[in-house]
Design a protein around this motif. Structure first.
Motif, mmCIF file in Angstrom:
data_model
loop_
_atom_site.group_PDB
_atom_site.id
_atom_site.type_symbol
_atom_site.label_atom_id
_atom_site.label_comp_id
_atom_site.label_asym_id
_atom_site.label_seq_id
_atom_site.Cartn_x
_atom_site.Cartn_y
_atom_site.Cartn_z
ATOM 1 N N GLN A 1 0.995 -1.115 0.078
ATOM 2 C CA GLN A 1 -0.025 -0.006 0.048
ATOM 3 C C GLN A 1 0.952 1.212 0.023
ATOM 4 O OE1 GLN A 1 -3.160 -0.373 2.954
ATOM 5 N NE2 GLN A 1 -3.422 1.847 3.223
ATOM 6 N N ARG A 2 0.321 2.095 -0.933
ATOM 7 C CA ARG A 2 1.144 3.575 -0.589
ATOM 8 C C ARG A 2 1.083 4.125 0.863
ATOM 9 N NH1 ARG A 2 0.075 7.222 -6.074
ATOM 10 N NH2 ARG A 2 0.866 5.846 -7.759
ATOM 11 N N GLY A 3 2.206 4.710 0.971
ATOM 12 C CA GLY A 3 2.595 5.198 2.380
ATOM 13 C C GLY A 3 1.476 6.531 2.656
ATOM 14 N N GLY A 4 1.224 7.158 1.498
ATOM 15 C CA GLY A 4 0.208 8.312 1.764
ATOM 16 C C GLY A 4 -1.015 7.835 2.147
ATOM 17 N N THR A 5 -1.513 6.669 1.952
ATOM 18 C CA THR A 5 -2.980 6.178 2.086
ATOM 19 C C THR A 5 -2.929 5.498 3.636
ATOM 20 O OG1 THR A 5 -2.439 4.129 1.150
ATOM 21 C CG2 THR A 5 -3.178 5.889 -0.148
ATOM 22 N N LEU A 6 -1.832 5.522 4.291
ATOM 23 C CA LEU A 6 -1.851 4.832 5.650
ATOM 24 C C LEU A 6 -2.345 5.791 6.635
ATOM 25 C CD1 LEU A 6 1.758 3.002 5.942
ATOM 26 C CD2 LEU A 6 -0.326 2.274 5.254
ATOM 27 N N SER A 7 -3.032 5.183 7.884
ATOM 28 C CA SER A 7 -3.480 6.055 8.720
ATOM 29 C C SER A 7 -2.320 6.906 9.430
ATOM 30 C CB SER A 7 -4.243 5.400 9.934
ATOM 31 O OG SER A 7 -3.209 4.357 10.594
ATOM 32 N N GLY A 8 -2.593 7.938 10.187
ATOM 33 C CA GLY A 8 -1.631 8.625 11.006
ATOM 34 C C GLY A 8 -0.470 7.717 11.748
ATOM 35 N N GLY A 9 -1.025 6.684 12.451
ATOM 36 C CA GLY A 9 -0.319 5.789 13.169
ATOM 37 C C GLY A 9 0.428 5.001 12.445
ATOM 38 N N GLU A 10 -0.253 4.493 11.418
ATOM 39 C CA GLU A 10 0.683 3.194 10.643
ATOM 40 C C GLU A 10 1.740 4.394 9.866
ATOM 41 O OE1 GLU A 10 -3.261 0.642 9.461
ATOM 42 O OE2 GLU A 10 -2.668 2.465 8.132
ATOM 43 N N GLN A 11 1.803 5.499 9.511
ATOM 44 C CA GLN A 11 2.729 6.339 8.989
ATOM 45 C C GLN A 11 3.762 6.510 10.052
ATOM 46 O OE1 GLN A 11 1.506 9.947 7.018
ATOM 47 N NE2 GLN A 11 0.036 9.046 5.850
ATOM 48 N N PRO B 1 -4.615 8.417 21.739
ATOM 49 C CA PRO B 1 -4.045 7.932 22.864
ATOM 50 C C PRO B 1 -3.477 6.348 22.873
ATOM 51 C CG PRO B 1 -5.452 9.523 23.499
ATOM 52 C CD PRO B 1 -5.853 9.129 21.864
ATOM 53 N N LEU B 2 -4.390 5.558 22.176
ATOM 54 C CA LEU B 2 -4.137 4.053 21.998
ATOM 55 C C LEU B 2 -2.986 3.867 21.097
ATOM 56 C CD1 LEU B 2 -4.636 1.288 22.955
ATOM 57 C CD2 LEU B 2 -6.342 1.130 21.124
ATOM 58 N N VAL B 3 -2.832 4.710 20.236
ATOM 59 C CA VAL B 3 -1.982 4.346 19.516
ATOM 60 C C VAL B 3 -0.164 5.051 19.909
ATOM 61 C CG1 VAL B 3 -0.651 5.204 16.911
ATOM 62 C CG2 VAL B 3 -3.093 4.564 17.255
ATOM 63 N N VAL B 4 -0.546 6.093 20.406
ATOM 64 C CA VAL B 4 0.832 6.602 21.263
ATOM 65 C C VAL B 4 1.278 5.654 22.267
ATOM 66 C CG1 VAL B 4 1.553 8.264 22.918
ATOM 67 C CG2 VAL B 4 -0.033 9.000 21.303
ATOM 68 N N LEU C 1 2.921 12.973 18.125
ATOM 69 C CA LEU C 1 2.379 14.091 17.355
ATOM 70 C C LEU C 1 1.033 13.667 16.673
ATOM 71 C CD1 LEU C 1 2.777 17.349 17.331
ATOM 72 C CD2 LEU C 1 3.830 17.113 15.293
ATOM 73 N N GLY C 2 -0.035 14.156 17.064
ATOM 74 C CA GLY C 2 -1.307 14.174 16.127
ATOM 75 C C GLY C 2 -1.895 12.560 16.120
#
Length: 245
Positions: free
Chosen positions: A138-148, A175-178, A171-172
């Protein structure tokens, strides 16, 4: 993983200043990071945290002072030469290659050390970040913020660094992803002995994670100590944990 007070610094800064034009951004910074440590730098927006991390990599260049890595003076080295010595950065804002796939982004990270262990390292990265394995094509730009953010850290790890520089990894993010990101960092440090320099606005997570910590105000380090020690200090809690500036 604390390597103890007697350990020789892996990274050492002495009297480092940096400027943006006529504006001074770093004011005589002294800082040591020993092998196997997690060291964090906290501070408000505009304090100079990101500038310090970028100056370690030579952009902007230190105006005064000295930066040494593994005993070698890197103050005037080009950025790509610094990376080849075993430093890797996951920058603020992630800065992945959005049109490239996850797999291709990881290839770019592996290219720093020649990519000779690519298959082995790819397997390791997918074990650390199973979500990236699912998204490999998958293209990087289509990932969620956490996945990026996972991809930015993974790309840095593909170069097999001795020191990982993490700039605002929370950043951004939700909380669960952090929490997941910081758990990965802790695990890499404890299991693999990876040395980490963490620049972070989320003071609670950063100080809870760190062996040692520093507070930066207006380009200068104003307070230093063990992470948990700073977490307990009233002035730090007032400024960074209770809605302060």
């Amino acid at each position: 993983m604390n390597s103890g007070p007697a350990a020789k610094p892996l990274l050492s800064l002495r009297g480092v200043t940096a400027y943006y034009g006529a504006i001074i951004a770093l004011r005589g910074v002294d800082l040591d990071i020993r092998e196997g440590e997690i060291v964090t730098l906290i501070g408000a927006n505009g304090a100079g945290k990101t500038t310090l991390m970028m100056t370690i990599f030579g952009n902007p260049r230190a105006r005064d002072g000295e930066i040494r890595f593994a005993g070698e003076d890197i103050t005037r080295l080009d950025t790509h030469k610094i990376a080849r010595l075993g430093l890797a950065q996951s920058p603020e804002g992630r800065r992945i290659f959005p049109r490239m796939s996850v797999y291709e982004n990881l290839q770019m990270g592996a290219g720093v050390d020649g990519g000779g262990h690519f298959s082995e390292d790819l397997e390791r990265i997918f074990a650390i970040f199973p979500r990236l394995k699912e998204r490999a094509g998958q293209r990087g730009g289509t990932l969620s913020g956490g996945e990026q953010q996972m991809l930015a850290i993974a790309r840095a790890l593909m170069s097999r660094p001795r020191l990982l520089l993490l700039d605002e990894p929370s950043l951004g993010l939700a909380p669960l992803v952090v929490k997941q990101i910081f758990e990965v960092v802790r695990d890499l440090n404890r299991r693999e002995g990876l040395t980490v320099f963490l620049v972070e606005q989320n003071a609670f997570h950063a100080l809870s994670l760190a062996d040692r910590a520093h507070v930066m105000v207006n380009g200068a380090i104003t307070l230093s100590g063990a992470g948990r020690e700073l977490l307990a200090r009233p002035e730090v809690r007032a400024a960074y944990l209770e809605g302060g500036a």
